[in-house]
Design a protein around this motif. Structure first.
Motif, PDB file in Angstrom:
ATOM      1  N   ASP A   1      -5.359   2.317   4.356  1.00 25.26           N
ATOM      2  CA  ASP A   1      -4.671   1.285   5.159  1.00 25.26           C
ATOM      3  C   ASP A   1      -5.608   0.090   5.342  1.00 25.26           C
ATOM      4  O   ASP A   1      -5.197  -1.058   5.224  1.00 25.26           O
TER       5      ASP A   1
ATOM      6  N   LYS B   1      -1.560   8.574  13.529  1.00 26.54           N
ATOM      7  CA  LYS B   1      -2.294   8.270  12.298  1.00 26.54           C
ATOM      8  C   LYS B   1      -1.494   7.427  11.312  1.00 26.54           C
ATOM      9  O   LYS B   1      -1.917   7.237  10.169  1.00 26.54           O
TER      10      LYS B   1
ATOM     11  N   LYS C   1       0.848  -1.199   0.000  1.00 26.27           N
ATOM     12  CA  LYS C   1       0.000   0.000   0.000  1.00 26.27           C
ATOM     13  C   LYS C   1       0.881   1.247   0.000  1.00 26.27           C
ATOM     14  O   LYS C   1       1.854   1.317   0.766  1.00 26.27           O
TER      15      LYS C   1
ATOM     16  N   GLY D   1      -7.854   8.175   6.090  1.00 29.23           N
ATOM     17  CA  GLY D   1      -6.784   7.194   6.318  1.00 29.23           C
ATOM     18  C   GLY D   1      -7.200   5.784   5.930  1.00 29.23           C
ATOM     19  O   GLY D   1      -6.496   4.812   6.206  1.00 29.23           O
TER      20      GLY D   1
HETATM   21 MG    MG Z   1      -2.554   7.390   6.226  1.00 32.33          MG
END
Ligand code: MG
Ligand code: ADP
Ligand code: ASP
Length: 406
Positions: free
Chosen positions: A154, A209, A7, A151
């Motif tokens: 992920d 984060k 990723k 986010g």
């Molecule tokens: Mg991130």
């Protein structure tokens, strides 16, 4: 031969040069004979811009249209990375969430992944084709595009790794691993070779984060081997592992901070049974999450003060909901305060050691930092302090718990 998911976050695909560099990295893996699926974020800053445009257009936006707009950043990078791979002679194609399809629930803006059918992707991976999957997006039960919360790429990556039974899930970002605290704030932060799922989950949920909280939950439940590393160099990263894979356990392994909190104090609340339910019930009905809560013991038995925290983004709505009920709730004053930060020290070693909280209170006292609210769990102590002391508190605590890099 291994099957891996890689990723790449926003800074790793921030421009065409970076996308080319990422393609070169993926090619190395393909040339080594591995089957590779890739998950990409939008270019750095793009999702913020898209969110801003939806807000400018309409304050009370339709969450389904919001998702249609904000998911678009990942479409661009998935296509560009597939092109950059093809340009290097690597067989690759892009997959949007609805094409896989990455099936989610219908909570637009914060959807959860339910199912990822992988038959076609696996068939093509076996033929040597790299799947470049757009992160952050899925397909809801209403057949519309959903997004997974900020986010969220992920989580896309870990969910895909679980569905593909991948040997590894590499999360490439702009730091070369998980550190004892945010290395952008504390220069002496140390990179961890390994961290337990549980500690990573607490760190993420308390504000670090570097991984989205849900991605860690998912990795823990499906036993996905996650590795966090930099796309800018070849330094070894951090492995997220089971507790028994860690040889030397620290009492405190990390410190997180969250500026997303806001404090609300209700002064002179009638001290009678049912009052907490009357206050927090309407907040729950408005989907406002309450985190820390303290209620004083009232001196004369008639009134008490109540302090709690909500997400900063929910502060205005919280004030509105409670002010509308002021007459029935009977409090005298509502004081909102957005200028707070929550600092949390985390470590599985806390289960067997005493004095961790005391060390925190003492260190903050020595710096003259007032603690406003405290909360604890089995492997975490959190305090709420004034936001202006964030850096000072983080650095002092980092030193006090012996975490500084030598
Ligand atoms: Mg991130
Ligand atoms: P990406 O765009 O690759 O997903 P993010 O910005 O979401 O990257 O996450 C990486 C950032 O997380 C780092 O730049 C760092 O500032 C921050 N961070 C916060 N806490 C930590 C920590 N304990 N270890 C590493 N990075 C952290
Ligand atoms: N692009 C999305 C965001 O900025 C998802 C991600 O980067 O993980 O939140």
């Amino acid at each position: 031969m291994a099957r891996i998911v890689q990723k790449f976050g926003g800074t790793s695909v921030a421009d065409i040069d970076r996308i080319r560099a990422v393609a070169a990295r993926i090619k190395r893996e393909v040339d080594a004979g591995d089957e590779v699926a890739v998950v990409v974020s939008a270019m750095a800053g793009v999702t913020n811009q898209l969110v801003d445009w939806t807000r400018q257009t309409c304050k009370l936006h339709d969450a389904r249209e919001f998702d249609t707009v904000v998911a678009s950043g990942e479409q661009v990078t998935a296509g560009l990375l597939a092109l950059a791979l093809q340009d290097r002679g690597v067989n690759a194609r892009s997959w949007l969430g609805w094409q896989v399809p990455i099936r989610t629930d219908g909570i637009h803006g914060k959807a959860r992944i339910r199912e990822i059918p992988t038959g076609e992707i696996i068939r093509r991976m076996r033929e040597g084709q790299v799947a470049v999957v757009a992160g952050f997006q899925g397909l809801g039960p209403d057949n519309r595009i959903t997004t997974l919360g900020r986010g969220g790429s992920d989580t896309s990556a870990v969910a895909l790794a679980a569905a593909l039974h991948a040997d590894r899930c590499d999360i490439f970002t702009d730091v070369d691993g998980v550190y004892t605290t945010d290395p952008r704030i504390v220069a002496k932060a140390k990179k961890l070779d390994r961290i337990t799922y549980e500690e990573m989950l607490e760190l993420a949920s308390q504000g670090a984060k570097v991984l989205q909280t849900r991605s860690v939950e998912m990795a823990m439940n499906h036993r996905v081997r996650v590795q966090v590393l930099s796309s800018f160099n070849d330094a070894p990263g951090t492995l997220v592992v089971d507790e028994d894979e860690i040889v030397e356990q620290q009492v405190v392994s990390g410190i997180a901070y969250s500026r997303d909190e806001a404090k609300v104090t209700l002064i002179r609340v009638p001290d009678r049974p049912g009052v907490a339910a009357a206050i927090f019930g309407p907040l729950a009905e408005h989907a406002i999450n309450v985190d820390m809560i303290v209620q004083n013991i009232s001196e004369h038995g008639a009134f008490t003060d109540l302090t709690f925290t909500v997400g900063k983004a929910d502060l205005d709505r919280t004030v509105k909901v409670l002010e509308e009920k002021r007459a029935s709730l009977g409090f005298a004053v509502l004081k909102p305060d957005p200028n707070v930060v929550k600092i949390s020290v985390i470590g599985v070693g806390m289960r067997s050691h005493v004095g961790v909280a005391q060390q925190m209170f003492k260190t903050l006292a020595e710096k003259n930092i007032n603690i406003q609210v405290i909360s604890t769990s089995e492997i975490k102590v959190s305090v709420l302090i004034a936001e202006e002391y964030t850096e000072l508190a983080l650095r002092a605590l980092h030193t006090a718990y012996g975490l500084d890099a030598s």
